[in-house]
Design a protein around this motif. Structure first.
Motif, PDB file in Angstrom:
ATOM      1  N   ALA A  76      10.435  -5.646  -0.689  1.00  0.00           N
ATOM      2  CA  ALA A  76      11.028  -6.981  -0.553  1.00  0.00           C
ATOM      3  C   ALA A  76      11.816  -7.099   0.742  1.00  0.00           C
ATOM      4  CB  ALA A  76      11.925  -7.291  -1.755  1.00  0.00           C
ATOM      5  N   LEU A  77      12.319  -5.977   1.243  1.00  0.00           N
ATOM      6  CA  LEU A  77      13.080  -5.964   2.495  1.00  0.00           C
ATOM      7  C   LEU A  77      12.192  -5.720   3.713  1.00  0.00           C
ATOM      8  CD1 LEU A  77      16.160  -3.985   1.171  1.00  0.00           C
ATOM      9  CD2 LEU A  77      16.132  -6.387   1.893  1.00  0.00           C
ATOM     10  N   GLY A  78      10.877  -5.712   3.505  1.00  0.00           N
ATOM     11  CA  GLY A  78       9.951  -5.562   4.630  1.00  0.00           C
ATOM     12  C   GLY A  78       9.602  -4.135   4.987  1.00  0.00           C
ATOM     13  N   LEU A  79       9.933  -3.203   4.105  1.00  0.00           N
ATOM     14  CA  LEU A  79       9.628  -1.792   4.347  1.00  0.00           C
ATOM     15  C   LEU A  79       8.409  -1.376   3.538  1.00  0.00           C
ATOM     16  CD1 LEU A  79      13.313  -0.565   4.116  1.00  0.00           C
ATOM     17  CD2 LEU A  79      11.943  -0.698   6.203  1.00  0.00           C
ATOM     18  N   ASP A  80       7.868  -0.228   3.881  1.00  0.00           N
ATOM     19  CA  ASP A  80       6.726   0.336   3.176  1.00  0.00           C
ATOM     20  C   ASP A  80       7.144   1.626   2.482  1.00  0.00           C
ATOM     21  OD1 ASP A  80       4.629  -1.538   4.064  1.00  0.00           O
ATOM     22  OD2 ASP A  80       5.083  -0.726   6.050  1.00  0.00           O
ATOM     23  N   CYS A  81       6.341   2.050   1.514  1.00  0.00           N
ATOM     24  CA  CYS A  81       6.675   3.225   0.702  1.00  0.00           C
ATOM     25  C   CYS A  81       5.489   4.171   0.599  1.00  0.00           C
ATOM     26  CB  CYS A  81       7.074   2.802  -0.710  1.00  0.00           C
ATOM     27  SG  CYS A  81       8.503   1.730  -0.768  1.00  0.00           S
ATOM     28  N   GLY A  82       5.816   5.426   0.380  1.00  0.00           N
ATOM     29  CA  GLY A  82       4.812   6.448   0.112  1.00  0.00           C
ATOM     30  C   GLY A  82       5.337   7.399  -0.941  1.00  0.00           C
ATOM     31  N   ARG A 109       0.841  -1.203   0.000  1.00  0.00           N
ATOM     32  CA  ARG A 109       0.000   0.000   0.000  1.00  0.00           C
ATOM     33  C   ARG A 109       0.871   1.247   0.000  1.00  0.00           C
ATOM     34  NH1 ARG A 109      -5.069  -0.613   2.091  1.00  0.00           N
ATOM     35  NH2 ARG A 109      -5.319   1.436   1.126  1.00  0.00           N
ATOM     36  N   THR A 110       0.300   2.356  -0.405  1.00  0.00           N
ATOM     37  CA  THR A 110       0.966   3.650  -0.280  1.00  0.00           C
ATOM     38  C   THR A 110       0.675   4.183   1.109  1.00  0.00           C
ATOM     39  OG1 THR A 110       0.818   4.124  -2.632  1.00  0.00           O
ATOM     40  CG2 THR A 110       1.060   6.010  -1.164  1.00  0.00           C
ATOM     41  N   HIS A 111       1.726   4.336   1.902  1.00  0.00           N
ATOM     42  CA  HIS A 111       1.557   4.757   3.295  1.00  0.00           C
ATOM     43  C   HIS A 111       1.738   6.259   3.442  1.00  0.00           C
ATOM     44  CE1 HIS A 111       1.175   0.967   5.565  1.00  0.00           C
ATOM     45  NE2 HIS A 111       1.699   0.458   4.457  1.00  0.00           N
ATOM     46  N   LYS A 170      18.293  16.650 -11.554  1.00  0.00           N
ATOM     47  CA  LYS A 170      16.993  17.270 -11.277  1.00  0.00           C
ATOM     48  C   LYS A 170      16.110  16.232 -10.600  1.00  0.00           C
ATOM     49  CE  LYS A 170      16.800  20.111 -15.481  1.00  0.00           C
ATOM     50  NZ  LYS A 170      15.981  20.363 -16.682  1.00  0.00           N
ATOM     51  N   VAL A 171      15.242  16.682  -9.716  1.00  0.00           N
ATOM     52  CA  VAL A 171      14.341  15.764  -9.031  1.00  0.00           C
ATOM     53  C   VAL A 171      13.322  15.181 -10.010  1.00  0.00           C
ATOM     54  CG1 VAL A 171      12.721  17.586  -8.308  1.00  0.00           C
ATOM     55  CG2 VAL A 171      12.842  15.443  -7.010  1.00  0.00           C
ATOM     56  N   ASN A 172      13.021  13.896  -9.845  1.00  0.00           N
ATOM     57  CA  ASN A 172      11.942  13.234 -10.579  1.00  0.00           C
ATOM     58  C   ASN A 172      10.744  13.090  -9.642  1.00  0.00           C
ATOM     59  OD1 ASN A 172      10.168  11.356 -11.744  1.00  0.00           O
ATOM     60  ND2 ASN A 172      11.792  10.222 -12.741  1.00  0.00           N
ATOM     61  N   PHE A 173      10.923  12.316  -8.554  1.00  0.00           N
ATOM     62  CA  PHE A 173       9.867  12.202  -7.553  1.00  0.00           C
ATOM     63  C   PHE A 173      10.479  11.903  -6.203  1.00  0.00           C
ATOM     64  CE2 PHE A 173      10.294   7.797  -8.931  1.00  0.00           C
ATOM     65  CZ  PHE A 173       9.963   7.015  -7.827  1.00  0.00           C
ATOM     66  N   VAL A 174       9.635  11.886  -5.187  1.00  0.00           N
ATOM     67  CA  VAL A 174      10.058  11.716  -3.801  1.00  0.00           C
ATOM     68  C   VAL A 174       9.300  10.530  -3.228  1.00  0.00           C
ATOM     69  CG1 VAL A 174      10.087  12.836  -1.531  1.00  0.00           C
ATOM     70  CG2 VAL A 174      10.524  14.185  -3.575  1.00  0.00           C
ATOM     71  N   CYS A 175       9.967   9.753  -2.365  1.00  0.00           N
ATOM     72  CA  CYS A 175       9.315   8.567  -1.795  1.00  0.00           C
ATOM     73  C   CYS A 175       9.686   8.405  -0.330  1.00  0.00           C
ATOM     74  CB  CYS A 175       9.731   7.328  -2.582  1.00  0.00           C
ATOM     75  SG  CYS A 175       8.863   5.827  -2.063  1.00  0.00           S
ATOM     76  N   ASN A 176       8.689   8.464   0.537  1.00  0.00           N
ATOM     77  CA  ASN A 176       8.908   8.161   1.949  1.00  0.00           C
ATOM     78  C   ASN A 176       9.062   6.653   2.100  1.00  0.00           C
ATOM     79  OD1 ASN A 176       8.745  10.814   2.905  1.00  0.00           O
ATOM     80  ND2 ASN A 176       6.519  10.728   2.980  1.00  0.00           N
ATOM     81  N   ILE A 177       9.964   6.252   3.007  1.00  0.00           N
ATOM     82  CA  ILE A 177      10.248   4.834   3.222  1.00  0.00           C
ATOM     83  C   ILE A 177      10.355   4.580   4.720  1.00  0.00           C
ATOM     84  CG2 ILE A 177      11.892   2.949   2.822  1.00  0.00           C
ATOM     85  CD1 ILE A 177      12.782   4.478   0.270  1.00  0.00           C
ATOM     86  N   GLY A 178       9.750   3.492   5.155  1.00  0.00           N
ATOM     87  CA  GLY A 178       9.834   3.128   6.562  1.00  0.00           C
ATOM     88  C   GLY A 178       8.879   1.997   6.863  1.00  0.00           C
ATOM     89  N   TYR A 179       8.371   2.025   8.080  1.00  0.00           N
ATOM     90  CA  TYR A 179       7.391   1.034   8.519  1.00  0.00           C
ATOM     91  C   TYR A 179       6.058   1.762   8.638  1.00  0.00           C
ATOM     92  CZ  TYR A 179      11.534  -1.715   9.448  1.00  0.00           C
ATOM     93  OH  TYR A 179      12.722  -2.396   9.311  1.00  0.00           O
TER      94      TYR A 179
END
Length: 194
Positions: free
Chosen positions: A136-142, A15-17, A163-172
Motif C-alpha cells: 500500500a505504501l508503494g513497496l514490494d515484498c519477497g 508479485r513476489t520479488h 522465535k522466527v516465523n518467516f522472513v520478508c525482503n522489502i524494497g523496490y
C-alpha cells in the motif's frame, strides 16, 4: 471501497520479488508500515509478532549466513529484510492488549501447544498485514521460509521468548527480472459455499 487499480496494487499486480533496485527504504517508511499493520486482527488481540527490520550491512551479513543458499543473495541485495518473529510469551501483554478479559493470560500460560499454535497463526496474520502495508505504501515484498531458524533465533532473538516465523525482503523490486506469473487455483478448485 477500493477501486480496481488500488485492488490490483495490493493483490493481482503484486508479485513476489527476488531482485531489487538500488533504492533505499527509509526508517519513516518502516514506521509507516508498522503503524498500518499493527491493526491486524489477532485472537484475543494477542499481537504476538515481533519484527526486526534488518538494514545495516553488518546485520545483513549476519542474516545472510542464516539463509538457505537460494535466498542468500536476494536477502543481501534487498534494502530491508523483516524478520517476523513470534513472542512465545505474548500472553504476558494480554492485560494491556485485552483488558476486558483480565483472566486472558490464564487461557495460555502453561499450555505450550495452545501458545505455539496461537503465536504461529497470529504472527503469520500480522506478517501478511505487514506485506499488505508495504504494498500500500508503494513497496514490494519477497517473503521466504528458506532459512536456519535456530541460527536466526540465536543471532537476532537471543535471550528473549521470540522465535522466527518467516522472513520478508522489502524494497523496490526489479520488475524486469520477475519470473513469469504462476497460475492460481480457480474458485471451484479451492473453495465451496455451503
Amino acid at each position: 471501497m477500493l477501486n480496481q487499480e488500488q485492488l490490483a496494487l495490493l493483490f493481482s499486480n503484486a508479485r513476489t520479488h527476488n531482485e531489487w533496485l538500488d533504492k533505499l527504504v527509509s526508517d519513516e517508511q518502516i514506521h509507516a508500515m508498522y503503524e498500518a499493520m499493527k491493526w491486524a486482527p489477532t485472537s484475543a488481540n494477542s499481537s504476538p509478532a515481533r519484527i526486526v527490520f534488518v538494514k545495516s550491512v553488518e546485520q545483513k551479513e549476519k542474516l545472510v549466513a542464516c539463509m538457505s543458499p537460494g535466498n542468500a543473495d536476494k536477502t543481501r541485495k534487498a534494502p530491508v529484510t523483516a524478520i517476523i518473529g513470534m513472542d512465545m510469551a505474548f500472553y504476558e501483554k494480554l492485560l494491556q492488549l485485552f483488558p476486558h478479559a483480565p483472566d486472558a493470560r490464564s487461557w495460555f500460560e502453561g499450555n505450550d501447544a495452545v501458545v505455539e499454535s496461537t503465536a504461529f497463526r497470529n504472527s503469520s496474520l500480522q506478517g501478511a498485514y505487514l506485506m499488505m502495508a508495504a504494498r500500500a505504501l508503494g513497496l514490494d515484498c519477497g517473503p521466504m521460509s528458506g532459512f536456519d531458524a535456530e541460527k536466526i533465533n540465536a543471532e537476532f532473538f537471543a535471550g528473549t521468548n521470540v522465535k522466527v516465523n518467516f522472513v520478508c525482503n522489502i524494497g523496490y523490486g526489479d520488475a524486469e527480472k520477475l519470473f513469469p506469473r504462476s497460475p492460481r487455483l480457480t474458485f471451484e478448485e479451492a473453495c465451496k459455499i455451503v
